[in-house]
Design an enzyme around this catalytic site. Structure first.
Site, PDB file in Angstrom:
ATOM      1  N   GLU A 170      -4.304   5.360  -4.097  1.00  0.00           N
ATOM      2  CA  GLU A 170      -2.889   5.532  -3.739  1.00  0.00           C
ATOM      3  C   GLU A 170      -2.495   6.989  -3.986  1.00  0.00           C
ATOM      4  O   GLU A 170      -2.823   7.564  -5.032  1.00  0.00           O
ATOM      5  CB  GLU A 170      -2.070   4.605  -4.634  1.00  0.00           C
ATOM      6  CG  GLU A 170      -1.198   3.579  -4.007  1.00  0.00           C
ATOM      7  CD  GLU A 170      -1.722   2.755  -2.852  1.00  0.00           C
ATOM      8  OE1 GLU A 170      -1.767   3.285  -1.727  1.00  0.00           O
ATOM      9  OE2 GLU A 170      -2.033   1.574  -3.046  1.00  0.00           O
ATOM     10  N   HIS A 171      -1.818   7.563  -3.022  1.00  0.00           N
ATOM     11  CA  HIS A 171      -1.380   8.981  -3.079  1.00  0.00           C
ATOM     12  C   HIS A 171      -2.581   9.932  -3.170  1.00  0.00           C
ATOM     13  O   HIS A 171      -2.446  11.056  -3.629  1.00  0.00           O
ATOM     14  CB  HIS A 171      -0.395   9.234  -4.234  1.00  0.00           C
ATOM     15  CG  HIS A 171       0.958   8.650  -3.972  1.00  0.00           C
ATOM     16  ND1 HIS A 171       2.045   9.398  -3.603  1.00  0.00           N
ATOM     17  CD2 HIS A 171       1.389   7.360  -4.000  1.00  0.00           C
ATOM     18  CE1 HIS A 171       3.097   8.597  -3.433  1.00  0.00           C
ATOM     19  NE2 HIS A 171       2.723   7.350  -3.667  1.00  0.00           N
ATOM     20  N   THR A 172      -3.716   9.463  -2.733  1.00  0.00           N
ATOM     21  CA  THR A 172      -4.884  10.341  -2.660  1.00  0.00           C
ATOM     22  C   THR A 172      -5.048  10.923  -1.252  1.00  0.00           C
ATOM     23  O   THR A 172      -5.700  11.937  -1.080  1.00  0.00           O
ATOM     24  CB  THR A 172      -6.176   9.571  -3.031  1.00  0.00           C
ATOM     25  OG1 THR A 172      -6.145   8.324  -2.334  1.00  0.00           O
ATOM     26  CG2 THR A 172      -6.263   9.310  -4.511  1.00  0.00           C
ATOM     27  N   ASP A 173      -4.437  10.256  -0.252  1.00  0.00           N
ATOM     28  CA  ASP A 173      -4.731  10.696   1.136  1.00  0.00           C
ATOM     29  C   ASP A 173      -4.241  12.112   1.423  1.00  0.00           C
ATOM     30  O   ASP A 173      -4.998  12.946   1.917  1.00  0.00           O
ATOM     31  CB  ASP A 173      -4.236   9.670   2.187  1.00  0.00           C
ATOM     32  CG  ASP A 173      -2.751   9.390   2.177  1.00  0.00           C
ATOM     33  OD1 ASP A 173      -2.043   9.844   1.242  1.00  0.00           O
ATOM     34  OD2 ASP A 173      -2.273   8.711   3.111  1.00  0.00           O
ATOM     35  N   GLY A 218       5.393  -2.101   1.509  1.00  0.00           N
ATOM     36  CA  GLY A 218       4.117  -1.438   1.242  1.00  0.00           C
ATOM     37  C   GLY A 218       3.001  -1.888   2.170  1.00  0.00           C
ATOM     38  O   GLY A 218       1.828  -1.687   1.876  1.00  0.00           O
ATOM     39  N   SER A 246       5.767   0.871   9.403  1.00  0.00           N
ATOM     40  CA  SER A 246       6.092   2.015  10.262  1.00  0.00           C
ATOM     41  C   SER A 246       4.843   2.587  10.933  1.00  0.00           C
ATOM     42  O   SER A 246       4.898   3.002  12.093  1.00  0.00           O
ATOM     43  CB  SER A 246       6.859   3.093   9.499  1.00  0.00           C
ATOM     44  OG  SER A 246       6.071   3.650   8.486  1.00  0.00           O
ATOM     45  N   GLU A 295       6.348  10.557  11.261  1.00  0.00           N
ATOM     46  CA  GLU A 295       6.804  10.243   9.888  1.00  0.00           C
ATOM     47  C   GLU A 295       7.336  11.506   9.214  1.00  0.00           C
ATOM     48  O   GLU A 295       8.358  11.477   8.535  1.00  0.00           O
ATOM     49  CB  GLU A 295       5.651   9.696   9.041  1.00  0.00           C
ATOM     50  CG  GLU A 295       5.055   8.391   9.513  1.00  0.00           C
ATOM     51  CD  GLU A 295       5.764   7.164   8.940  1.00  0.00           C
ATOM     52  OE1 GLU A 295       6.783   7.311   8.242  1.00  0.00           O
ATOM     53  OE2 GLU A 295       5.280   6.045   9.232  1.00  0.00           O
ATOM     54  N   ASP A 314      -2.514   5.291   6.312  1.00  0.00           N
ATOM     55  CA  ASP A 314      -1.941   4.130   6.996  1.00  0.00           C
ATOM     56  C   ASP A 314      -2.354   4.121   8.470  1.00  0.00           C
ATOM     57  O   ASP A 314      -2.747   3.086   9.012  1.00  0.00           O
ATOM     58  CB  ASP A 314      -0.408   4.162   6.907  1.00  0.00           C
ATOM     59  CG  ASP A 314       0.071   4.188   5.468  1.00  0.00           C
ATOM     60  OD1 ASP A 314      -0.764   3.956   4.574  1.00  0.00           O
ATOM     61  OD2 ASP A 314       1.263   4.445   5.240  1.00  0.00           O
ATOM     62  N   TYR A 355       8.724  10.186  -3.155  1.00  0.00           N
ATOM     63  CA  TYR A 355       7.371  10.303  -2.589  1.00  0.00           C
ATOM     64  C   TYR A 355       7.046  11.784  -2.364  1.00  0.00           C
ATOM     65  O   TYR A 355       5.994  12.276  -2.792  1.00  0.00           O
ATOM     66  CB  TYR A 355       7.295   9.521  -1.264  1.00  0.00           C
ATOM     67  CG  TYR A 355       5.938   9.585  -0.586  1.00  0.00           C
ATOM     68  CD1 TYR A 355       5.027   8.545  -0.696  1.00  0.00           C
ATOM     69  CD2 TYR A 355       5.556  10.702   0.165  1.00  0.00           C
ATOM     70  CE1 TYR A 355       3.790   8.597  -0.079  1.00  0.00           C
ATOM     71  CE2 TYR A 355       4.320  10.769   0.786  1.00  0.00           C
ATOM     72  CZ  TYR A 355       3.441   9.707   0.662  1.00  0.00           C
ATOM     73  OH  TYR A 355       2.213   9.777   1.278  1.00  0.00           O
TER      74      TYR A 355
HETATM   75  C1  GLA Z   1       2.445   5.627   2.037  1.00  0.00           C
HETATM   76  C2  GLA Z   1       2.005   6.808   2.899  1.00  0.00           C
HETATM   77  C3  GLA Z   1       0.489   7.000   2.833  1.00  0.00           C
HETATM   78  C4  GLA Z   1      -0.031   7.022   1.404  1.00  0.00           C
HETATM   79  C5  GLA Z   1       0.554   5.865   0.607  1.00  0.00           C
HETATM   80  C6  GLA Z   1       0.210   5.951  -0.848  1.00  0.00           C
HETATM   81  O1  GLA Z   1       1.988   4.437   2.574  1.00  0.00           O
HETATM   82  O2  GLA Z   1       2.403   6.625   4.226  1.00  0.00           O
HETATM   83  O3  GLA Z   1       0.130   8.176   3.527  1.00  0.00           O
HETATM   84  O4  GLA Z   1       0.234   8.252   0.799  1.00  0.00           O
HETATM   85  O5  GLA Z   1       1.961   5.781   0.718  1.00  0.00           O
HETATM   86  O6  GLA Z   1      -1.131   5.791  -1.058  1.00  0.00           O
END
Ligand code: GLA
Length: 385
Positions: free
Chosen positions: A32-35, A123, A127, A159, A170, A221
């Site tokens: 999570e939040h690594t992308d 989550g 979108s 986005e 995503d 975020y």
């Molecule tokens: C959202 C963002 C993704 C990713 C996640 C966290 O879904 O759209 O790009 O950063 O949060 O992992």
């Protein structure tokens, strides 16, 4: 079934035999939040989806209609002007059409009706499903295929315009997902491979806390992303050529600890560890080790709670309570944060009783009704037969 409802509505109000595109939501096992830090992620596309019925209309108008929450219809002309709209989803179509016009994509007039069953703000990436599915459908009626890699980039750009500086997890999950598999994506070079997620004797389930988030209008975020970038900049001063947290080691981080904001430090520390958790999760899936997989989920959750600070009390309660139950191997909040679902790995012979117990305890504690979704991993965006 939603797809047939949409098709019937389309045929009654527009034209016969529309093309139907299915665009799934996604889960994420870990990462999570690594992308956006160019690290690793392990998402998968799911059965819940948005369906689009589309057909060219030989005019210079793009009509988009839904009866998803409240009924609404928006008409765009091929220069991008649109009728007034209330619904938040209109912003995504507006951004996409503007981007396509800037790219000089040969837009044509067409009609589109969409609807689906991905809960919004939970989550599950409604979108990304909306943007990627729409782009795929549109490219079919405009007779100029847009490769999936490019769809991902356009959807991400949309986005960003709306206000969420997201990565590409995503979009890749929604576009490239494959039934019964997770998608291991290296966000640095965007290479990916499929990893079967079935652990014999164990089941994956989601619990929706029903705490809704809207990441696009919530700057938390983007603040996390800002913290990560601040660390990259400081490390880069010492070691030029450092362009993302992917290039930063734990030693690099320690070396700058004294000069950086302690909050930024915590955030980056979380990301470095989270990348390792993705690699460890792959190993445990490959070797069928449910115990380790469960522990990785827990470790990830508590790091998101204490270091990255993106969970909520309610989600912490769901995870903590699960830790006390026999047969619950582990859980964690999933997605961008501040609400949404937990993903849980549970012994199949204890699945029903544990889920009932977790929902009941949650209601007793918070007064909120949680919802359970049994996980079905399905294919990414595609045209339905
Ligand atoms: C959202 C963002 C993704 C990713 C996640 C966290 O879904 O759209 O790009 O950063 O949060 O992992």
């Amino acid at each position: 079934m939603i797809a047939s409802k949409i098709k019937t509505y389309f045929e009654t109000n527009y034209a016969k035999n529309p093309l139907i595109v299915k665009s799934p939501g996604r889960i994420n096992l870990i990462g999570e939040h690594t992308d956006y830090n160019l690290g690793y992620v392990l998402p998968a596309s799911i059965e819940k989806a948005i369906y689009f019925a589309v057909s060219p209309n030989n005019t210079d108008k793009i009509n988009i209609e839904t009866f998803i929450s409240s009924p609404e219809k928006i008409t765009f002309d091929l220069q991008g002007s649109q009728t007034a709209f209330e619904a938040f989803w209109g912003n995504y179509f507006k951004a996409i059409i503007e981007i396509l016009i800037e790219k000089k994509y040969p837009l044509k007039g067409f009609d589109c009706v969409f609807g689906g069953d991905i809960p919004i703000g939970s989550g599950l990436s409604s979108s990304a499903a909306l943007c990627c599915g729409y782009l795929h459908a549109l490219s079919k009626v405009c007779d100029k295929e847009i490769p999936k890699e490019e769809i991902a980039l356009i959807a991400q750009k949309a986005e960003h315009r709306i206000g969420l500086n997201c990565g590409l997890m995503d979009q890749y999950a929604v576009l490239f997902g494959k039934r019964n598999n997770a998608l291991f994506l290296d966000c640095k070079d965007l290479t990916h491979k499929y990893i079967p997620i079935n652990l014999d004797g164990y089941s994956w389930a989601l619990i929706n806390s029903n705490i809704k988030h809207n990441l696009a209008v919530d700057s938390e975020y983007n603040k996390r992303r800002g913290s990560c970038e601040a660390i990259v900049n400081t490390v880069n001063e010492k070691r030029p050529g450092t362009s993302s947290l992917r290039d930063v080691t734990l030693d690099d981080l320690k070396n700058v600890q004294k000069e950086v904001d302690p909050i930024d430090y915590k955030r980056a520390h979380y990301v470095l560890q989270e990348n390792n958790r993705v690699l460890k999760m792959m190993e445990s899936l490959n070797s069928g080790d449910a115990k380790t997989a469960g522990n990785i989920l827990l470790e990830g959750h508590w790091a998101m709670s204490k270091e990255f600070e993106i969970t909520t009390e309610e989600l912490d309660f769901l995870v903590e309570n699960g830790q006390r139950l026999e047969g619950v191997m582990g859980s964690r909040m999933m997605g961008g944060g501040f609400g949404g679902c937990t993903i849980n790995l549970i012994k199949t012979d204890k699945l029903k009783e544990n889920l009932e117990r977790m929902v009941k305890d949650y209601k007793d504690k918070t007064g909120i009704d949680a919802e359970v979704y049994h996980l079905k991993i399905d294919d990414g965006v595609h045209v339905m037969e």
